[in-house]
Motif scaffolding. Structure first.
Motif, PDB file in Angstrom:
ATOM      1  N   GLN B 420       0.675  -1.354   0.206  1.00 15.93           N
ATOM      2  CA  GLN B 420      -0.338  -0.319   0.255  1.00 15.93           C
ATOM      3  C   GLN B 420       0.836   1.272  -0.172  1.00 15.93           C
ATOM      4  O   GLN B 420       0.301   2.311  -0.695  1.00 15.93           O
ATOM      5  N   ASN B 421       1.874   0.898   0.977  1.00 15.11           N
ATOM      6  CA  ASN B 421       2.901   2.504   0.912  1.00 15.11           C
ATOM      7  C   ASN B 421       3.586   2.655  -0.595  1.00 15.11           C
ATOM      8  O   ASN B 421       3.793   3.634  -0.883  1.00 15.11           O
ATOM      9  N   ILE B 422       3.704   1.661  -1.340  1.00 12.12           N
ATOM     10  CA  ILE B 422       4.754   1.516  -2.121  1.00 12.12           C
ATOM     11  C   ILE B 422       3.663   2.161  -3.198  1.00 12.12           C
ATOM     12  O   ILE B 422       3.964   2.926  -3.958  1.00 12.12           O
ATOM     13  N   SER B 423       2.406   1.780  -3.238  1.00 14.15           N
ATOM     14  CA  SER B 423       1.183   2.581  -3.842  1.00 14.15           C
ATOM     15  C   SER B 423       1.440   4.194  -4.132  1.00 14.15           C
ATOM     16  O   SER B 423       1.516   4.901  -5.085  1.00 14.15           O
ATOM     17  N   LYS B 424       1.474   4.363  -2.899  1.00 11.83           N
ATOM     18  CA  LYS B 424       1.239   6.249  -2.072  1.00 11.83           C
ATOM     19  C   LYS B 424       2.629   6.302  -3.186  1.00 11.83           C
ATOM     20  O   LYS B 424       2.921   7.359  -3.619  1.00 11.83           O
ATOM     21  N   LEU B 425       4.000   5.290  -2.648  1.00 10.79           N
ATOM     22  CA  LEU B 425       4.991   6.363  -3.259  1.00 10.79           C
ATOM     23  C   LEU B 425       5.060   6.609  -4.953  1.00 10.79           C
ATOM     24  O   LEU B 425       6.000   7.751  -4.976  1.00 10.79           O
ATOM     25  N   PHE B 426       4.946   5.508  -5.247  1.00  5.25           N
ATOM     26  CA  PHE B 426       4.631   5.965  -6.469  1.00  5.25           C
ATOM     27  C   PHE B 426       3.886   6.375  -7.177  1.00  5.25           C
ATOM     28  O   PHE B 426       3.795   7.330  -8.671  1.00  5.25           O
ATOM     29  N   GLN B 427       2.805   7.218  -6.349  1.00  3.78           N
ATOM     30  CA  GLN B 427       1.868   8.163  -7.002  1.00  3.78           C
ATOM     31  C   GLN B 427       1.788   9.753  -6.756  1.00  3.78           C
ATOM     32  O   GLN B 427       1.620  10.885  -6.478  1.00  3.78           O
ATOM     33  N   LEU B 428       3.457   9.273  -6.331  1.00  2.00           N
ATOM     34  CA  LEU B 428       4.151  10.695  -5.225  1.00  2.00           C
ATOM     35  C   LEU B 428       3.042  11.431  -4.351  1.00  2.00           C
ATOM     36  O   LEU B 428       3.167  12.967  -3.921  1.00  2.00           O
ATOM     37  N   GLN B 429       1.866   9.898  -3.578  1.00  2.00           N
ATOM     38  CA  GLN B 429       0.741  10.606  -2.671  1.00  2.00           C
ATOM     39  C   GLN B 429       1.808  11.026  -1.245  1.00  2.00           C
ATOM     40  O   GLN B 429       2.049  11.866  -0.151  1.00  2.00           O
ATOM     41  N   ILE B 430       3.250  10.362  -1.039  1.00  2.00           N
ATOM     42  CA  ILE B 430       4.060  10.415   0.035  1.00  2.00           C
ATOM     43  C   ILE B 430       5.508  10.210  -0.142  1.00  2.00           C
ATOM     44  O   ILE B 430       5.774  10.120  -1.426  1.00  2.00           O
ATOM     45  N   SER B 431       6.493  11.002   0.550  1.00  2.00           N
ATOM     46  CA  SER B 431       7.653  11.869   0.682  1.00  2.00           C
ATOM     47  C   SER B 431       8.575  10.432   0.571  1.00  2.00           C
ATOM     48  O   SER B 431       7.788   9.774   1.864  1.00  2.00           O
ATOM     49  N   PRO B 432       9.918  10.162   0.542  1.00  2.00           N
ATOM     50  CA  PRO B 432      10.334   8.819   1.126  1.00  2.00           C
ATOM     51  C   PRO B 432      10.017   8.478   2.888  1.00  2.00           C
ATOM     52  O   PRO B 432      10.009   7.683   3.365  1.00  2.00           O
ATOM     53  N   GLN B 433      10.682   9.650   3.453  1.00  2.00           N
ATOM     54  CA  GLN B 433      10.350  10.585   4.755  1.00  2.00           C
ATOM     55  C   GLN B 433       9.243   9.616   5.400  1.00  2.00           C
ATOM     56  O   GLN B 433       9.824   8.932   6.051  1.00  2.00           O
ATOM     57  N   GLN B 434       7.928  10.098   4.809  1.00  2.00           N
ATOM     58  CA  GLN B 434       6.780   9.516   4.717  1.00  2.00           C
ATOM     59  C   GLN B 434       6.751   8.060   5.051  1.00  2.00           C
ATOM     60  O   GLN B 434       6.006   7.284   5.955  1.00  2.00           O
ATOM     61  N   PHE B 435       7.051   6.993   3.984  1.00  2.00           N
ATOM     62  CA  PHE B 435       6.952   6.293   3.188  1.00  2.00           C
ATOM     63  C   PHE B 435       8.036   5.174   4.672  1.00  2.00           C
ATOM     64  O   PHE B 435       7.704   3.934   5.194  1.00  2.00           O
ATOM     65  N   ALA B 436       8.940   6.248   5.009  1.00  2.00           N
ATOM     66  CA  ALA B 436      10.336   5.277   6.102  1.00  2.00           C
ATOM     67  C   ALA B 436       9.598   4.889   7.343  1.00  2.00           C
ATOM     68  O   ALA B 436       9.199   4.285   8.181  1.00  2.00           O
ATOM     69  N   THR B 437       8.586   6.220   7.395  1.00  2.00           N
ATOM     70  CA  THR B 437       7.961   6.390   8.970  1.00  2.00           C
ATOM     71  C   THR B 437       7.115   5.255   8.703  1.00  2.00           C
ATOM     72  O   THR B 437       6.381   4.886  10.382  1.00  2.00           O
ATOM     73  N   ASN B 438       5.884   5.173   8.082  1.00  2.00           N
ATOM     74  CA  ASN B 438       5.270   4.085   7.959  1.00  2.00           C
ATOM     75  C   ASN B 438       5.848   2.961   8.189  1.00  2.00           C
ATOM     76  O   ASN B 438       5.271   1.959   8.445  1.00  2.00           O
ATOM     77  N   MET B 439       6.319   2.611   7.289  1.00  2.00           N
ATOM     78  CA  MET B 439       7.289   1.208   7.180  1.00  2.00           C
ATOM     79  C   MET B 439       8.091   1.153   8.768  1.00  2.00           C
ATOM     80  O   MET B 439       7.392  -0.318   9.520  1.00  2.00           O
ATOM     81  N   ASN B 440       8.579   1.478   9.453  1.00  2.00           N
ATOM     82  CA  ASN B 440       9.104   1.674  10.673  1.00  2.00           C
ATOM     83  C   ASN B 440       7.770   1.403  11.550  1.00  2.00           C
ATOM     84  O   ASN B 440       8.397   0.300  12.753  1.00  2.00           O
ATOM     85  N   ALA B 441       6.580   1.558  11.399  1.00  2.00           N
ATOM     86  CA  ALA B 441       5.509   1.279  12.299  1.00  2.00           C
ATOM     87  C   ALA B 441       5.115   0.260  12.474  1.00  2.00           C
ATOM     88  O   ALA B 441       4.923  -0.609  13.257  1.00  2.00           O
ATOM     89  N   THR B 442       5.535  -0.538  11.317  1.00  2.00           N
ATOM     90  CA  THR B 442       5.405  -1.988  11.050  1.00  2.00           C
ATOM     91  C   THR B 442       5.997  -3.367  11.502  1.00  2.00           C
ATOM     92  O   THR B 442       5.743  -4.126  11.988  1.00  2.00           O
ATOM     93  N   ILE B 443       7.656  -2.104  11.977  1.00  2.00           N
ATOM     94  CA  ILE B 443       8.646  -3.475  12.575  1.00  2.00           C
ATOM     95  C   ILE B 443       8.325  -3.623  14.245  1.00  2.00           C
ATOM     96  O   ILE B 443       7.466  -2.702  15.404  1.00  2.00           O
ATOM     97  N   GLY B 444       8.014  -5.142  14.420  1.00  2.00           N
ATOM     98  CA  GLY B 444       7.427  -5.873  15.402  1.00  2.00           C
ATOM     99  C   GLY B 444       6.676  -5.933  15.117  1.00  2.00           C
ATOM    100  O   GLY B 444       6.379  -6.117  16.211  1.00  2.00           O
ATOM    101  N   LYS B 445       6.222  -5.522  14.491  1.00  2.00           N
ATOM    102  CA  LYS B 445       4.807  -6.199  14.613  1.00  2.00           C
ATOM    103  C   LYS B 445       4.020  -7.760  14.304  1.00  2.00           C
ATOM    104  O   LYS B 445       4.685  -7.841  13.333  1.00  2.00           O
TER     105      LYS B 445
END
Lengths: 283, 445, 299
Positions: B420-445
């Motif tokens: 889902q985040n890749i989809s947003k990244l490729f649509q330029l809806q989120i910045s690399p930084q936001q992508f990283a933040t969103n994905m960091n949130a999944t770590i440890g889950k």
């Protein structure tokens, strides 16, 4: 008598699974084990605090409202039109019927191909406005879903309205004509009010049906781009079957059921029946 | 009234959960020959796999030969289409009705079966049958291994991600060869765009197609450990500077019109992305090696006329990753259901030992694939597709690191968030930084 | 309603001379807005269908190299041969059995239930509860309960039979059918029930001789709606059956999708073959259906 048989069939396949879902919403089941580990309110907490939920609710509402708005006026118009007894209108009615017969998968494949920016309709006709990023842009993708839903279901609702219109006694129109009413006034003062119950029936099917709308969205956009078309039913499916989070998915299912119940009651109330119901039925 | 409601509710709930338990218990006994699903049904081992060309006839052939040679051990086959197979399998496993042989993709999906106790540990079996293990590419065991134990038999073909290109389009644009470095890649974009040819085809609606770009870029810039850290659950692993650099580079590529216009509406299942390439509307495509077979069957004389070129993903200047590293599918993975009877398990193991015989290898080679068998390149020479097949064999066998597709390596729930985040990244809806933040949130889950 | 109407009509007739009914020119009588919508919609409906028809005669290898809206220069029947060889006829009859087997009982039972709910709610608390339970079933998404349903079917030893699709289909058709039908039965003027009772008719007799004919439009609507849902249903057959002998048409569609690609013309040929018989059925039975939709009170 009949009630109890119906009730039995429905209880077995409708209610028992529903209770199962309710139970599962208090679990952290992955869908892969045979024992269901209970986790209290965890699933509910995670679902209710997830910003994805209001978003999915909003998308569900949007699809429901927009598809109703798109379908109802057009269905009434077309229904009135094909209610005429001319032969060509009967032919039209046959042609309108075809989309209804196609499966969701067939429709989705058709539209995916037609909307392809390089090999679809736009490229074929060379019309720039048809060469949009149809499935790649959130708002357009919702529009596409509304359009495809309408494409499939307007014919059906037109048929219902056609039936409704033909029920209106011609005497009423004759009387109005004598009063000098024009076409527009006749439509608003006779046709529309007389179609009240038809509108309620058709709207019930549209509104409640849109809640469980899943197949078409799934094959057309899979909830995408990103989460732009991720309605509740899609959200539930992704969480349950794709992510293996049956607990939260079941919590969403329960929310869906409650929504459907609320809507059904609302539709009945809008029909203006509940107040008079008890007396009417007390015969 | 209230009380009655409550009672019936609890009774129903008990019935629902009781059901689940009963079906689970009833599974090992001989009485379940009548129940549906897979593991039941008497002595024959059940085996579900994907239908459709090119794989179905080859898989079926392997089973037929096995059944003929082993009258005492029979395998019963059911085939499903790709997407429907995943749903069907999940439901069946959840109900304790999995087939004896589970055909899958290894990695995170396999791990979820392992965690649920649904598949057998095959480590000892492979130790006893070293010949079976040594026959195959060592890299193919990566996705079959969970916590140091092997839970699946690698099978079929290796499918690395490669760059396919249209030689005619290159000629038209006056570009001599596919780019060797990222800066070269960026510099040739205008040459194609000026001629009205999209530099890269991309089926962006399917999301995993976009993901292949990130897999390669992450590796070229920071090496395999960038993703592996995230996979291992290291805190903030997605904020690694190499990761942010790669995410930024992708958005630069999108902004520089690197991909075909409207790529987010192009779907992979219709093969419109390959069509863009062989019809000359796009010059290159980054895709799995299986697209060769698609172009061969749909693209008319495109391959016969020698118009298809292939290359490895370019290096990134100053990147830490070895340029031989590649991502993709290291094979398909067959596990044995822990719910299967002893007889079925025995049949499955016998079948595993018989897999990838010469006939099956030839079948895969004819379909345009490279079997995961060591030295299978000796068989490639007689194939009309030998240039391509040798290229794939080299890319796969010489890779310092053969990484598994991210969505298959990760747990199913993290994979979904990633896509889902890749989809947003490729649509330029989120910045690399936001992508990283969103994905960091999944770590440890 | 009939009564009100009659009196109004009578009133009108009393003071308006029938000769002055002011006929307008023919062109003004034409419903321009409806006509425009109708014809425009026809184009919108037909373009994708036209595409399906012509593409089903193309070869997969030609698909991407020909203009999607231009008919194939050398039409091929290859796709149709391919589809028919893939047990199309068997799938088709399975679909017919499942659809009839699910919709007929569902509608009959829903009709009786709706009648009981409308006529019995005031006197029976039980029936009111039943009604509330039905309403709850309205929005149960099939995907949500598919695993419990699957377990039930296995428990009933019905897995991999056509009955496994039929039974849950009936259950899932009931809530909406009951809602629509009970709304309709409520509209029947209570005077009619009253007079039936005076004539000494039983509830059972009233059900069939009064409620049934008056509810026909809704019955037809519900039957078509549920019939289409079952006919095109995908998830239930997928999860609840397995062997090729039990496959229904929607599953057959996926037979033309490979691991990496999809044979678009073959899928469309299969769509054509699936649709044509129903279309013929519709053309033949249309008059019947329309009269069903139009029959009702006020005539």
């Amino acid at each position: 008598m009949s009630v109890s048989y119906t009730h039995l069939a429905f209880t077995i396949f409708g209610i028992v699974p529903l209770i199962g879902v309710l139970v599962l919403s208090f679990s952290s089941w992955t869908g892969l084990t045979q024992n269901v580990p209970f986790s209290g309110l965890d699933s509910w907490k995670s679902v209710l605090t997830d910003p994805g939920l209001p978003h999915a609710l909003w998308i569900t509402f949007l699809i429901m409202a927009l598809s109703w708005l798109a379908q109802t006026p057009l269905s009434i118009l077309i229904g009135v039109f094909i209610a005429g007894h001319q032969r060509y209108r009967a032919v039209l009615a046959v042609l309108f019927f075809i989309p209804l017969l196609l499966s969701q998968a067939a429709i989705a494949i058709t539209y995916k191909m037609l909307l392809d920016p390089n090999f679809g309709l736009g490229a074929s006709l060379g019309w720039g406005f048809l060469q949009q990023d149809w499935l790649g842009e959130g708002k357009l993708a919702i529009g596409v879903i509304i359009f495809v839903v309408s494409w499939q279901w307007i014919p059906f609702h037109s048929l219902i309205y056609q039936g409704g219109v033909r029920q209106i006694p011609t005497a009423m129109y004759e009387a109005a004509e004598i009063d000098g009413a024009g076409r527009v006034r006749k439509f608003f003062s006779i046709t529309l009010p007389q179609l009240k119950y038809t509108i309620i029936t058709s709207s019930t099917l549209m509104v409640v049906g849109s809640l469980t709308f899943f197949d078409l969205i799934w094959v057309l956009t899979a909830g995408g781009p990103a989460d732009a078309t991720r309605a509740l039913a899609v959200d539930m499916y992704v969480r349950g079957f794709r992510s293996g989070l049956m607990g939260p998915a079941s919590a969403i299912a329960v929310i869906l059921v409650l929504l459907g119940l609320g809507l059904a009651l609302l539709v009945r109330r809008l029909g203006g029946r509940d107040a008079a119901e008890s007396q009417l039925e007390g015969i | 009234m209230k009380r009655r409601n409550f009672l019936s509710l609890t009774a129903g709930a008990a019935a629902a959960t009781g059901l689940a338990e009963e079906t689970a218990c009833g599974n090992s006994g001989p009485a379940d020959t009548t129940t549906g699903g897979g593991s039941g049904g008497g002595d024959a081992a059940t085996y579900w796999f994907l239908s459709g060309p090119p794989g179905e006839p080859i898989r079926q052939g392997a089973v037929d030969r096995f059944n003929k040679a082993n009258s005492g051990n029979q395998i019963k086959v059911t085939t499903f289409q790709n997407d429907t197979y995943k749903d069907k399998l999940k439901t069946a496993i959840g109900a304790g009705q999995a087939p004896s042989i589970i055909w899958g993709w290894g990695g995170g999906g396999l791990k979820s079966y392992v965690d649920a106790g649904q598949v057998d540990d095959l480590t000892d079996w492979f130790a006893q049958n070293a010949a079976v293990k040594n026959k195959l590419f060592p890299a193919s065991f990566g996705p079959a291994t969970v916590d140091g134990k092997i839970y699946a038999m690698p099978a079929e073909t290796v499918q690395p991600i490669i760059v396919l290109y249209n030689k005619e389009a290159f000629e038209k644009a006056g570009v001599a060869a596919p780019p060797q470095t990222w800066s070269e890649l960026m510099s040739i974009l205008p040459k194609f765009n000026d001629k009205g040819i999209a530099p890269f085809s991309l089926a962006g609606q399917s999301r995993w197609t976009n993901m292949m770009w990130l897999e390669m870029l992450f590796d070229r810039i920071g090496g395999p450990e960038v993703f592996n850290n995230a996979y291992d659950g290291q805190k903030d692993a997605w904020s690694n500077p190499a990761a942010l650099d790669a995410l930024g580079k992708i958005q630069e590529l999108i902004n520089a019109k690197g991909f075909v216009k409207g790529f987010s509406s192009v779907t992979a299942d219709s093969n419109a992305d390959q069509a863009l390439l062989y019809r000359g509307k796009a010059a290159m495509e980054l895709h799995g090696s299986w697209s060769y077979g698609i172009i061969k069957s749909d693209g008319g004389n495109f391959i016969k006329d020698g118009k298809l070129g292939f290359a490895s993903f370019p290096a990134v200047d100053g990147g830490k990753g070895d340029p031989t590293n590649v991502y993709g599918n290291a094979g398909q993975f067959l596990s044995i259901s822990s719910k299967a009877t002893d007889k079925q398990k025995e049949t499955a193991k016998k079948f595993f030992a018989s897999m990838l015989d010469d006939t099956e290898q030839q079948g895969w080679i004819d379909s345009g694939g490279v079997p995961i068998v060591q030295g299978s390149n000796a068989k490639l020479a007689s194939s009309p597709d030998k240039d391509f097949l040798n290229f794939i064999y080299d890319v796969s066998s010489k890779a310092k690191n053969f990484g598994q597709s991210w969505d298959q390596a990760l747990s199913p729930s993290s994979a979904e968030t990633l896509l889902q985040n890749i989809s947003k990244l490729f649509q330029l809806q989120i910045s690399p930084q936001q992508f990283a933040t969103n994905m960091n949130a999944t770590i440890g889950k | 309603m009939t009564i009100v109407l009659d009196s109004r009509e009578a009133g009108k007739a009393a003071h308006a001379a029938p000769s002055s009914n002011g006929r307008r020119p023919r062109w003004m009588q034409y419903n321009w807005l409806g006509g425009l919508a109708g014809w425009l919609w026809l184009v919108i409906v037909l373009v994708p269908i036209y595409w399906i028809v012509i593409t089903s005669f193309k070869l997969q290898t030609d698909y991407f190299s020909t203009n999607p809206l231009v008919p194939p220069s050398s039409p091929t029947l290859e796709n149709y041969r391919f589809v028919l060889e893939n047990h199309f006829v068997r799938y088709f009859f399975n679909s017919v059995i499942v659809t009839l087997g699910a919709v007929v009982p569902a509608v009959v039972v829903s009709f009786m239930a709706a009648y009981a709910i409308v006529r019995g709610s005031a006197v029976s608390r039980f029936i009111r509860t039943v009604n509330a339970v039905f309403l709850m079933g309205l929005a149960i998404p099939l995907q949500a309960v598919i695993i419990p349903v699957y377990l039930l079917i296995i428990k009933l030893q019905m897995y991999d039979s056509l009955g496994a699709i039929i039974l849950p289909s009936i259950a899932f058709a009931i809530p909406l059918s009951v809602l629509v039908l009970s709304n309709f039965i409520r509209d029947i003027p209570k005077e009619l029930f009253e007079s039936m009772r005076m004539d000494g008719a039983t509830e059972w007799g009233t059900l069939w001789r009064l409620a049934l004919p008056l509810t026909r439009p809704a019955l037809v609507t519900v039957t078509i709606y549920q019939g289409l849902q079952v006919w095109n249903g995908f998830l239930l057959p997928l999860i609840l059956t397995q062997s090729p002998e039990r496959r229904v048409l929607p599953l057959a569609l996926t037979a033309f999708q490979g691991q990496y690609n999809i044979n678009i013309p073959a899928v469309l040929a299969s769509v054509m073959l699936t649709t044509l018989p129903i279309l013929v059925l519709y053309v033949v039975g249309r008059r019947q259906m329309l009269s069903g939709l139009t029959a009702g009170f006020g005539k």
